[in-house]
Scaffold this active site. Structure first.
Site, PDB file in Angstrom:
ATOM      1  N   HIS A 132      -5.681 -10.086  -4.642  1.00 53.03           N
ATOM      2  CA  HIS A 132      -5.149  -9.401  -4.506  1.00 53.03           C
ATOM      3  C   HIS A 132      -4.293  -8.914  -5.407  1.00 53.03           C
ATOM      4  CE1 HIS A 132      -6.698  -8.027  -0.173  1.00 53.03           C
ATOM      5  NE2 HIS A 132      -6.637  -9.419  -0.300  1.00 53.03           N
ATOM      6  N   GLU A 163      -2.806   1.186   4.870  1.00 54.26           N
ATOM      7  CA  GLU A 163      -3.933   1.304   3.942  1.00 54.26           C
ATOM      8  C   GLU A 163      -3.484   3.346   4.175  1.00 54.26           C
ATOM      9  OE1 GLU A 163      -5.317  -2.255   3.783  1.00 54.26           O
ATOM     10  OE2 GLU A 163      -4.694  -1.559   5.170  1.00 54.26           O
ATOM     11  N   TYR A 182      -4.202  -7.536  15.046  1.00 55.37           N
ATOM     12  CA  TYR A 182      -3.779  -5.850  13.311  1.00 55.37           C
ATOM     13  C   TYR A 182      -3.266  -4.499  14.017  1.00 55.37           C
ATOM     14  CZ  TYR A 182      -5.463  -8.890   9.709  1.00 55.37           C
ATOM     15  OH  TYR A 182      -5.161  -9.918   8.483  1.00 55.37           O
ATOM     16  N   TRP A 218      -5.993 -15.217  10.741  1.00 55.82           N
ATOM     17  CA  TRP A 218      -6.788 -13.926  10.739  1.00 55.82           C
ATOM     18  C   TRP A 218      -8.020 -13.541  11.275  1.00 55.82           C
ATOM     19  CZ3 TRP A 218      -9.548 -10.299   8.072  1.00 55.82           C
ATOM     20  CH2 TRP A 218      -9.466 -11.115   6.945  1.00 55.82           C
ATOM     21  N   GLU A 235      -9.170 -13.270   0.429  1.00 55.12           N
ATOM     22  CA  GLU A 235     -10.423 -12.750  -0.333  1.00 55.12           C
ATOM     23  C   GLU A 235     -10.577 -12.386  -2.104  1.00 55.12           C
ATOM     24  OE1 GLU A 235     -10.119  -8.820   3.016  1.00 55.12           O
ATOM     25  OE2 GLU A 235      -8.680  -8.333   2.329  1.00 55.12           O
ATOM     26  N   TRP A 292      -0.915  -3.078   8.373  1.00 57.40           N
ATOM     27  CA  TRP A 292      -1.165  -3.039   7.161  1.00 57.40           C
ATOM     28  C   TRP A 292      -1.055  -2.099   6.677  1.00 57.40           C
ATOM     29  CZ3 TRP A 292      -2.208  -7.142   4.213  1.00 57.40           C
ATOM     30  CH2 TRP A 292      -2.338  -8.300   4.549  1.00 57.40           C
ATOM     31  N   ASP A 297      -2.304  -1.557  12.802  1.00 63.25           N
ATOM     32  CA  ASP A 297      -3.162  -0.813  11.324  1.00 63.25           C
ATOM     33  C   ASP A 297      -4.162  -0.454  12.811  1.00 63.25           C
ATOM     34  OD1 ASP A 297      -4.401  -3.321  10.748  1.00 63.25           O
ATOM     35  OD2 ASP A 297      -5.268  -2.010   9.943  1.00 63.25           O
ATOM     36  N   ARG A 341       0.900  -1.626   0.058  1.00 61.77           N
ATOM     37  CA  ARG A 341      -0.388  -0.200  -0.395  1.00 61.77           C
ATOM     38  C   ARG A 341       1.273   1.670   0.247  1.00 61.77           C
ATOM     39  NH1 ARG A 341      -2.597  -4.563   1.251  1.00 61.77           N
ATOM     40  NH2 ARG A 341      -4.624  -4.891   0.703  1.00 61.77           N
ATOM     41  N   ASP A 359       0.664  -6.474  -3.831  1.00 63.98           N
ATOM     42  CA  ASP A 359      -1.264  -6.347  -3.832  1.00 63.98           C
ATOM     43  C   ASP A 359      -1.562  -5.858  -4.376  1.00 63.98           C
ATOM     44  OD1 ASP A 359      -3.422  -5.916  -2.215  1.00 63.98           O
ATOM     45  OD2 ASP A 359      -2.221  -7.143  -0.388  1.00 63.98           O
TER      46      ASP A 359
END
Length: 777
Positions: free
Chosen positions: A281, A487, A435, A410, A344, A485, A437, A190, A219
Site C-alpha cells: 500500500h 473508497e 467493516y 481483520w 495485502e 474504509w 464500508d 482514499r 496508502d
C-alpha cells in the site's frame, strides 16, 4: 428503598465484582428478593453501565443548577465545560460552571469530583449518584470523570425538549469499560477528510465512550501527512487525477494541524494511533520518491480501487527513509502505539526485482514472506528504541510476528487466535461485522459501498472473544474496533451515514459487560440517542428501521399485493395511500395489503407515537410491477459485487449500480413473459479502475458481436436463446446513462432473462441501472 437492576439470570453485582473487584462492590446491599426491578428502558443510556441501583426520589436539573468542580483542578474544570456545552447543544439548558467542595453535592448542584476511592481499579471507571439533593460524579482519574460526565449528559437529554428542566431519577451507577481499546479507524487516504470533520468525529467517539482513533494516513491512493524531511510525499503523493479526468483531488494535514487535532483528542480522552502503511500500500510514496520502489519505475498516485502491487524495497536507504518518517510521526503522536500496516503486500514485484532478490541472498532470507517478517522486525526495533509499540494487520502473523507486536485481526478471528496463543495482544476488527464500508441495509436508497451487509444487529451481536481461546489467552484481546474504509465515501456526510447508528452498537460491545447485552433493550434505548444525533447534526442512517415497500402482482388482474417490513422488526409501521406523510394515527400495517392499481404507498416506522425513520414512498402501477433496478436483479455470479456511484440523473439524484466487477452480468429472474413485447434497459458507463491482482485472470469477458458492442438479452440462461441484441451508440458521452429499447418475439410462460453488454475488454464498465418489461397495450 433501593432496587438493583438485573438482566436475565446474571446479577450485576457479580458483574461489578468481576470488573472492579469484590471490595469495590461490597458496599452495595443486596436487593430484597421481592423488589420489583425497573427496566433498562427507564435509563436512556448507551452504552449500558456495568452496575445500576435504583433509589427513591429524583433530582430536577434546571437552568439555575450549577456544575461545581474542586478548586484548582484544571481537568475537572475542562470536563465540566464540555458537559455544559453538550447539555446546551442537545437540551438547550445553559448550566453555569463554578467551584465548590468535592466531598459531596452542595444542594442543589451537580458536582464533579476526583476521588482516589471512586470508580474501582481502572482510570476509566466512575460512579454517579443522583439523590433528591443533587448529583455527584466521581472518579479516580480524569478519564473516568469524563465518562461519568457523558453518562450524566445522557441522563439530562432523554428527549429534545429545548430549555425545559429535566428530572433525573435517583440512581447509583458504578461503571467501567470491558475493553481498554475501543476504536474507530478512519481512512483518509482514499478520500481526504478536512480537519474540522476529524475533530467532529473525535467528539462523537468520545460521547460513545470510544477512546482510540486509528488514523489511516497513507496508502496507494494518497499520502496525507506532512513529513518535512521528505516534502514530495505531500507535494506529489497527496494528489491524484480522478479516473474520469478533471482537476486533481486530494489534500494533506500539516504538522500544525495534526498537533492541534492530537491536543483536541487528548482533551476528550481519545488517543490517536497513526498508520503509515508498509511495505505494501505504498504507491503514493513511490510516486513521490521512485527510488523507494522495487522495479525502478515511476508510478502515479493510484486512482484504482483494490490492492496495488507496489512494495517498498529493502535497501538500507529505504530503511533510512522509514526511520526519518517515523521519527516525525512519533514526534507528532505521543501515544504508545504506531500502526505500520503490513497487510495485502503482494510479493510479485519483490519476486521480479533483481535488487530485492540479491538483498535476500545477502541476508540469508529464502522467501518473500520471510522478507516481510524481516521488514517488520526492523520496524519494531526502531519503534521500541523510542518506547513505542508496533501494531499491524493480521498478515504480520503469516510473515512471522515481531517479538512484541500487537495484532489487529481483520480477516476473521484466526489471526487473533494465533497471535493470542503466542502471547501477543490483539484488537478485534473483523471485516464480516466491523467493516463499516459494508452496507447497513439492502434498500436501493443505500449509498454506494460493499453490498455485503453489516447491519446494526450484526454489529451488536459481535462477540469479541473467540471461543477457541482459554481464559489466559483471552486476556490478550485488549479491544475492539470498527473500520471505515472510504473508497466509496467521497464526503464526510457519507462517513457519518456509515458510522451511525452502528457506532452505538459498537460502543455497547466495547464498553458494557456481556451479561447486560440485550438486543431488544438496546433498540428501546436507541430512539433517545437518535434524538441526540439530530441535535448534534449527525446525518445517521435509518437503515435498521426504514420501511421496505415490496409490491407484486395480485391474484386478481389490476391488483397488487404490498408488503411492508423493516430490518429489525422494531416499532409500528404506519402507512397512507393518499401521498401524505404517515402520522401516529395513520393505519397500522398488520398484514399484506391487496390494492387496486394504481396506488401510492407511503410508510414509516413509529415508536411511542413518534416516527423513527423518514417516510418511504412507492408508486405502484402495471408498469412498475415489471420494473427492476440493479439491486433487485440477480448477479450471474458472486465473484466481487460492488455498489458503484454514477453520475447524477436528470432529477438530480445519483445513480447507484450494483455490479459484479469480475462478471458484469444480470439476471431478471422468474417473470411471466406472456404479453411482453419490449424491454427497455437503462445503462450507465463507468471507468474500469480496479486493481484485482492475480484475480484479473478470472474476470469474465464477453466479446462484442458488433463494432461498438451491444446489449444482449438471453432467455433462461446467458447461453440461452438470444431474444434481443441492441448496438451501443458510438457517440455516447462518457459516463452518461443511456436507455436502450428492444422488441422481443412473443413468449409464453415464466422465464428468467440474462442481460449483459458485449464489448472490448479494454473498454469502460457498462452497468445496468433498470430493466423495464413492457406488455402490449
Amino acid at each position: 428503598m433501593t432496587f438493583r437492576l438485573r438482566i436475565a439470570l446474571f446479577s450485576l453485582a457479580t458483574v461489578c465484582a468481576a470488573l472492579f473487584g469484590a471490595a469495590a462492590c461490597g458496599s452495595h446491599p443486596a436487593t430484597p428478593a421481592t423488589a420489583a426491578a425497573p427496566t433498562l428502558r427507564d435509563l436512556p443510556l448507551l452504552p449500558l453501565p456495568a452496575l445500576v441501583e435504583w433509589r427513591s426520589g429524583a433530582f430536577t436539573v434546571a437552568a439555575d443548577t450549577p456544575i461545581l468542580v474542586p478548586d484548582g483542578n484544571a481537568d475537572a474544570q475542562g470536563i465540566a465545560g464540555l458537559l455544559a456545552a453538550y447539555v446546551q447543544q442537545v437540551r438547550g439548558l445553559k448550566l453555569a460552571v463554578g467551584t465548590g467542595q468535592g466531598s459531596g453535592p452542595a444542594p442543589p448542584a451537580i458536582v464533579l469530583a476526583i476521588d482516589p476511592q471512586a470508580g474501582g481499579a481502572t482510570d476509566e471507571g466512575y460512579q454517579l449518584d443522583v439523590s433528591a439533593q443533587g448529583i455527584r460524579v466521581a472518579a479516580r482519574a480524569p478519564a473516568g470523570l469524563y465518562y461519568g460526565a457523558v453518562t450524566l449528559w445522557q441522563l439530562l437529554t432523554p428527549d429534545s425538549a429545548q430549555g425545559a428542566p429535566v428530572t433525573v431519577p435517583a440512581v447509583h451507577i458504578f461503571d467501567g469499560p470491558r475493553f481498554a481499546w475501543r476504536g474507530v479507524m478512519l481512512d483518509v487516504s482514499r478520500h481526504y477528510m478536512p480537519p474540522a470533520f476529524v475533530k467532529q468525529l473525535i467528539d462523537w467517539m468520545a460521547l460513545h465512550k470510544l477512546n482510540t482513533l486509528h488514523w489511516h494516513l497513507t496508502d496507494d491512493q494518497g499520502w496525507r501527512l506532512e513529513i518535512r524531511k521528505y516534502p514530495r510525499l505531500t507535494e506529489v503523493g497527496a494528489w491524484r487525477i480522478p479516473p474520469e479526468g478533471g482537476p486533481r483531488t486530494g489534500g494533506f494535514y500539516t504538522q500544525e494541524q495534526v498537533r492541534d487535532i492530537v491536543r483536541y483528542a487528548a482533551q476528550r480522552y481519545v488517543a490517536i494511533v497513526p498508520e503509515i502503511d508498509m511495505p505494501g500500500h505504498a504507491q503514493a510514496a513511490i510516486a513521490a520518491y521512485p527510488w523507494l520502489g522495487s522495479l525502478g519505475d515511476r508510478p502515479a498516485v493510484s486512482v484504482d480501487w483494490g490492492v496495488n502491487p507496489y512494495l517498498l524495497n529493502v535497501d538500507e536507504r529505504t530503511f533510512g527513509f522509514v526511520g526519518g518518517v517515523l521519527a516525525e510521526v512519533m514526534e507528532l503522536f505521543p501515544g504508545r502505539y504506531i500502526h505500520v500496516g503490513g497487510d495485502e503486500a503482494i510479493k510479485d514485484q519483490w519476486k521480479a526485482s533483481p535488487r530485492v532478490q540479491a538483498r535476500m541472498r545477502q541476508l540469508g532470507i529464502t522467501s518473500e514472506d520471510a522478507l516481510q517478517g524481516y521488514f517488520m522486525r526492523r520496524l519494531e526495533t526502531l519503534l521500541a528504541a523510542h518506547g513505542r509499540k508496533l501494531v499491524g494487520w493480521d498478515e504480520i502473523v503469516d510473515a512471522g510476528l515481531p517479538a512484541d507486536a500487537t495484532v489487529m485481526s481483520w480477516r476473521g478471528a484466526q489471526g487473533a487466535i494465533a497471535a493470542a496463543r503466542a502471547g501477543h495482544d490483539v484488537i478485534m476488527a473483523p471485516s464480516n461485522a466491523l467493516y463499516f464500508d459494508y452496507l447497513q441495509g439492502d434498500g436501493h436508497d443505500e449509498p454506494p459501498g460493499r453490498p455485503t451487509l453489516s447491519t446494526l444487529g450484526n454489529v451488536y451481536d459481535f462477540q469479541p472473544l473467540p471461543a477457541e481461546l482459554d481464559a489466559a489467552q483471552a486476556r490478550h484481546v485488549i479491544g475492539v474496533q470498527a473500520n471505515v474504509w472510504t473508497e466509496h465515501m467521497i464526503t464526510p456526510q457519507r462517513v457519518e451515514h456509515a458510522l451511525f447508528p452502528r457506532m452505538a452498537a459498537l460502543a455497547e460491545v466495547a464498553w458494557s459487560p456481556v451479561a447486560v447485552h440485550d438486543w431488544r433493550d438496546f433498540l428501546s434505548r436507541l430512539p433517545p440517542e437518535l434524538g441526540r444525533y439530530r441535535a448534534l447534526g449527525i446525518g445517521y442512517a435509518d437503515s435498521a428501521f426504514a420501511v421496505r415497500i415490496q409490491a407484486s402482482p395480485g391474484t386478481v388482474p389490476g391488483e397488487a399485493t404490498v408488503t411492508l417490513a423493516n430490518q429489525t422488526g422494531f416499532g409500528e409501521i404506519r402507512y397512507t395511500l393518499d401521498g401524505r406523510e404517515p402520522a401516529a394515527d395513520s393505519p397500522r400495517y398488520e398484514a399484506p395489503l391487496h390494492l387496486a392499481l394504481p396506488q401510492q404507498v407511503t410508510a414509516a416506522a413509529f415508536i411511542d407515537g413518534q416516527p423513527i425513520t423518514s417516510a418511504r414512498q412507492l408508486h405502484i402501477d402495471a408498469a412498475s410491477l415489471l420494473l427492476r433496478n440493479s439491486d433487485e436483479l440477480q448477479g450471474c455470479s458472486a465473484k466481487l459485487p460492488l455498489r458503484l456511484g454514477g453520475p447524477l440523473r436528470d432529477d438530480g439524484t445519483q445513480a447507484v449500480y450494483r455490479v459484479d466487477i469480475m462478471d458484469p452480468c444480470w439476471i431478471y429472474a422468474d417473470m411471466p413473459l406472456d404479453g411482453v413485447s419490449r424491454v427497455e434497459v437503462r445503462l450507465g458507463r463507468l471507468p474500469y479502475n480496479f486493481q484485482l491482482g492475480a484475480d484479473v485472470r478470472n474476470v469474465v469477458s464477453r466479446p462484442p458481436l458488433t463494432r461498438h458492442g451491444e446489449l444482449q438479452i438471453h432467455r433462461d440462461s446467458c447461453d440461452g436463446p438470444l431474444l434481443a441484441q441492441v448496438p451501443l451508440l458510438a457517440d455516447t458521452a462518457a459516463h452518461r446513462p443511456e436507455t436502450l429499447s428492444a422488441a422481443i418475439a412473443p413468449q409464453a410462460g415464466t422465464h428468467s432473462l440474462c442481460l449483459f453488454v458485449g464489448h472490448r475488454a479494454s473498454g469502460p464498465l457498462w452497468v445496468i441501472d433498470t430493466v423495464q418489461l413492457l406488455r402490449d397495450g
